[in-house]
Design a protein around this motif. Structure first.
Motif, PDB file in Angstrom:
ATOM      1  N   LEU A  32      -8.845  98.598 -35.998  1.00  0.00           N
ATOM      2  CA  LEU A  32      -8.500  97.544 -35.050  1.00  0.00           C
ATOM      3  C   LEU A  32      -8.315  98.093 -33.640  1.00  0.00           C
ATOM      4  N   ASP A  33      -8.923  97.418 -32.673  1.00  0.00           N
ATOM      5  CA  ASP A  33      -8.629  97.571 -31.252  1.00  0.00           C
ATOM      6  C   ASP A  33      -7.864  96.310 -30.921  1.00  0.00           C
ATOM      7  N   LEU A  34      -6.528  96.396 -30.934  1.00  0.00           N
ATOM      8  CA  LEU A  34      -5.681  95.211 -30.945  1.00  0.00           C
ATOM      9  C   LEU A  34      -5.061  94.949 -29.578  1.00  0.00           C
ATOM     10  N   GLU A  35      -5.219  93.707 -29.107  1.00  0.00           N
ATOM     11  CA  GLU A  35      -4.583  93.283 -27.856  1.00  0.00           C
ATOM     12  C   GLU A  35      -3.715  92.078 -28.152  1.00  0.00           C
ATOM     13  N   LEU A  36      -2.425  92.195 -27.816  1.00  0.00           N
ATOM     14  CA  LEU A  36      -1.455  91.135 -28.075  1.00  0.00           C
ATOM     15  C   LEU A  36      -0.851  90.662 -26.763  1.00  0.00           C
ATOM     16  N   ARG A  37      -0.722  89.338 -26.623  1.00  0.00           N
ATOM     17  CA  ARG A  37      -0.096  88.760 -25.426  1.00  0.00           C
ATOM     18  C   ARG A  37       0.998  87.819 -25.873  1.00  0.00           C
ATOM     19  N   LEU A  38       2.233  88.101 -25.462  1.00  0.00           N
ATOM     20  CA  LEU A  38       3.383  87.288 -25.832  1.00  0.00           C
ATOM     21  C   LEU A  38       4.029  86.750 -24.563  1.00  0.00           C
ATOM     22  N   ASP A  39       4.076  85.425 -24.429  1.00  0.00           N
ATOM     23  CA  ASP A  39       4.643  84.816 -23.230  1.00  0.00           C
ATOM     24  C   ASP A  39       5.846  83.951 -23.592  1.00  0.00           C
ATOM     25  N   ALA A  40       7.021  84.350 -23.105  1.00  0.00           N
ATOM     26  CA  ALA A  40       8.264  83.596 -23.263  1.00  0.00           C
ATOM     27  C   ALA A  40       8.570  83.269 -24.719  1.00  0.00           C
ATOM     28  N   VAL A  41       8.563  84.297 -25.573  1.00  0.00           N
ATOM     29  CA  VAL A  41       8.856  84.109 -26.996  1.00  0.00           C
ATOM     30  C   VAL A  41       9.807  85.194 -27.478  1.00  0.00           C
ATOM     31  N   ASP A  42      10.396  84.962 -28.654  1.00  0.00           N
ATOM     32  CA  ASP A  42      11.068  86.002 -29.412  1.00  0.00           C
ATOM     33  C   ASP A  42      10.074  86.434 -30.480  1.00  0.00           C
ATOM     34  N   ALA A  43       9.729  87.703 -30.512  1.00  0.00           N
ATOM     35  CA  ALA A  43       8.705  88.175 -31.438  1.00  0.00           C
ATOM     36  C   ALA A  43       9.200  89.381 -32.211  1.00  0.00           C
ATOM     37  N   ASP A  44       8.859  89.420 -33.489  1.00  0.00           N
ATOM     38  CA  ASP A  44       9.168  90.543 -34.363  1.00  0.00           C
ATOM     39  C   ASP A  44       7.856  90.942 -35.029  1.00  0.00           C
ATOM     40  N   LEU A  45       7.319  92.101 -34.627  1.00  0.00           N
ATOM     41  CA  LEU A  45       6.005  92.524 -35.088  1.00  0.00           C
ATOM     42  C   LEU A  45       6.114  93.817 -35.882  1.00  0.00           C
ATOM     43  N   ASP A  46       5.439  93.880 -37.030  1.00  0.00           N
ATOM     44  CA  ASP A  46       5.367  95.108 -37.809  1.00  0.00           C
ATOM     45  C   ASP A  46       3.906  95.505 -37.916  1.00  0.00           C
ATOM     46  N   LEU A  47       3.536  96.590 -37.231  1.00  0.00           N
ATOM     47  CA  LEU A  47       2.158  97.068 -37.233  1.00  0.00           C
ATOM     48  C   LEU A  47       1.975  98.241 -38.193  1.00  0.00           C
ATOM     49  N   GLY A  48       2.959  98.503 -39.020  1.00  0.00           N
ATOM     50  CA  GLY A  48       2.903  99.611 -39.964  1.00  0.00           C
ATOM     51  C   GLY A  48       1.745  99.484 -40.931  1.00  0.00           C
ATOM     52  N   GLY A  49       1.006 100.573 -41.104  1.00  0.00           N
ATOM     53  CA  GLY A  49      -0.094 100.604 -42.048  1.00  0.00           C
ATOM     54  C   GLY A  49      -1.410 100.065 -41.531  1.00  0.00           C
ATOM     55  N   LEU A  50      -1.413  99.425 -40.345  1.00  0.00           N
ATOM     56  CA  LEU A  50      -2.667  98.934 -39.774  1.00  0.00           C
ATOM     57  C   LEU A  50      -3.481 100.112 -39.253  1.00  0.00           C
ATOM     58  N   ARG A  51      -4.803  99.974 -39.275  1.00  0.00           N
ATOM     59  CA  ARG A  51      -5.714 101.018 -38.803  1.00  0.00           C
ATOM     60  C   ARG A  51      -5.973 100.789 -37.309  1.00  0.00           C
ATOM     61  N   LEU A  52      -4.998 101.195 -36.483  1.00  0.00           N
ATOM     62  CA  LEU A  52      -5.068 100.940 -35.045  1.00  0.00           C
ATOM     63  C   LEU A  52      -5.764 102.092 -34.321  1.00  0.00           C
ATOM     64  N   THR A  53      -6.864 101.794 -33.641  1.00  0.00           N
ATOM     65  CA  THR A  53      -7.543 102.802 -32.827  1.00  0.00           C
ATOM     66  C   THR A  53      -7.127 102.681 -31.361  1.00  0.00           C
ATOM     67  N   ARG A  54      -6.742 101.474 -30.944  1.00  0.00           N
ATOM     68  CA  ARG A  54      -6.208 101.201 -29.605  1.00  0.00           C
ATOM     69  C   ARG A  54      -5.262 100.023 -29.718  1.00  0.00           C
ATOM     70  N   LEU A  55      -4.282  99.979 -28.795  1.00  0.00           N
ATOM     71  CA  LEU A  55      -3.303  98.898 -28.833  1.00  0.00           C
ATOM     72  C   LEU A  55      -2.880  98.552 -27.412  1.00  0.00           C
ATOM     73  N   ALA A  56      -2.850  97.260 -27.107  1.00  0.00           N
ATOM     74  CA  ALA A  56      -2.313  96.780 -25.828  1.00  0.00           C
ATOM     75  C   ALA A  56      -1.385  95.613 -26.122  1.00  0.00           C
ATOM     76  N   LEU A  57      -0.172  95.679 -25.571  1.00  0.00           N
ATOM     77  CA  LEU A  57       0.808  94.620 -25.770  1.00  0.00           C
ATOM     78  C   LEU A  57       1.360  94.191 -24.426  1.00  0.00           C
TER      79      LEU A  57
END
Length: 197
Positions: A32-57
């Motif tokens: 995964l080349d993962l891009e996440l955008r969170l606007d005005a929220v409460d977020a709880d994210l668990d990315l454990g075990g994902l095959r992340l090659t790049r990440l943008a939050l």
């Protein structure tokens, strides 16, 4: 040449004022080349075990908690976190296996917890406009922390400086197989170091 097997996106939005919730599950079998955008929220994210090659939050005006509860099975080249004016807590960065990490914050607080299973070096650059940066470092890690600007009252226990407070190291840094290098570009609101066992 390179080829892209697929690209996709998920957007969850609500115009109502009542509490909304979304649960999104991603595959642990695909890189995964993962891009996440969170606007005005409460977020709880668990990315454990994902095959992340790049990440943008990006987490504008949000309160976000991000965990790497399990080791990333693949090497991650780059991760970027932009907290805006919100609050961001990232746990288990030792499990992320990212070579480079860029962190930007505004008026809130960013907490970076480097616990986990280290398997390679990590270079971190962090810049805070007005907020506070909290670094939670493993006590036995090889760490070098450097600053671009003078940080008033910054004298973290467990780190020593040989150049009047611009560079700080742990005794284990020189021989570390998986060193952690943190460059603080700006932190007007302050920097705090906490040790974890």
């Amino acid at each position: 040449g390179t080829s892209t097997l697929g690209q996709g996106g998920v957007r969850v939005a609500s115009s109502r004022s009542e509490l909304q919730a979304a649960t999104i599950v991603l595959s642990t079998r695909t890189d995964l080349d993962l891009e996440l955008r969170l606007d005005a929220v409460d977020a709880d994210l668990d990315l454990g075990g994902l095959r992340l090659t790049r990440l943008a939050l990006g987490a504008s005006a949000s309160r976000a908690s991000l965990r790497f509860g399990q080791l990333n099975p693949v090497h991650c080249t780059d991760a970027a976190f932009d907290a805006g004016a919100g609050e961001l807590t990232v746990m288990g960065l030792g499990n992320a296996r990212c070579e480079r990490l860029a962190v930007r914050g505004g008026a809130g607080r960013v907490t970076l917890d480097f616990s986990g299973r280290w398997s390679g070096p990590m270079a971190v650059s962090a810049g805070m406009k007005m907020g506070e940066l909290v670094l939670r470092l493993p006590r036995r890690a090889g760490v070098r922390l450097s600053t671009d600007t003078f940080l008033a009252r910054f004298a973290p226990a467990g780190l020593t400086s040989s150049d009047d407070g611009r560079t700080w190291t742990t005794p284990e840094f020189a021989g570390a197989a998986s060193p952690l290098e943190v460059r603080i570009e700006s932190a007007i609101g302050g920097v705090r170091v906490e040790w974890i066992d």
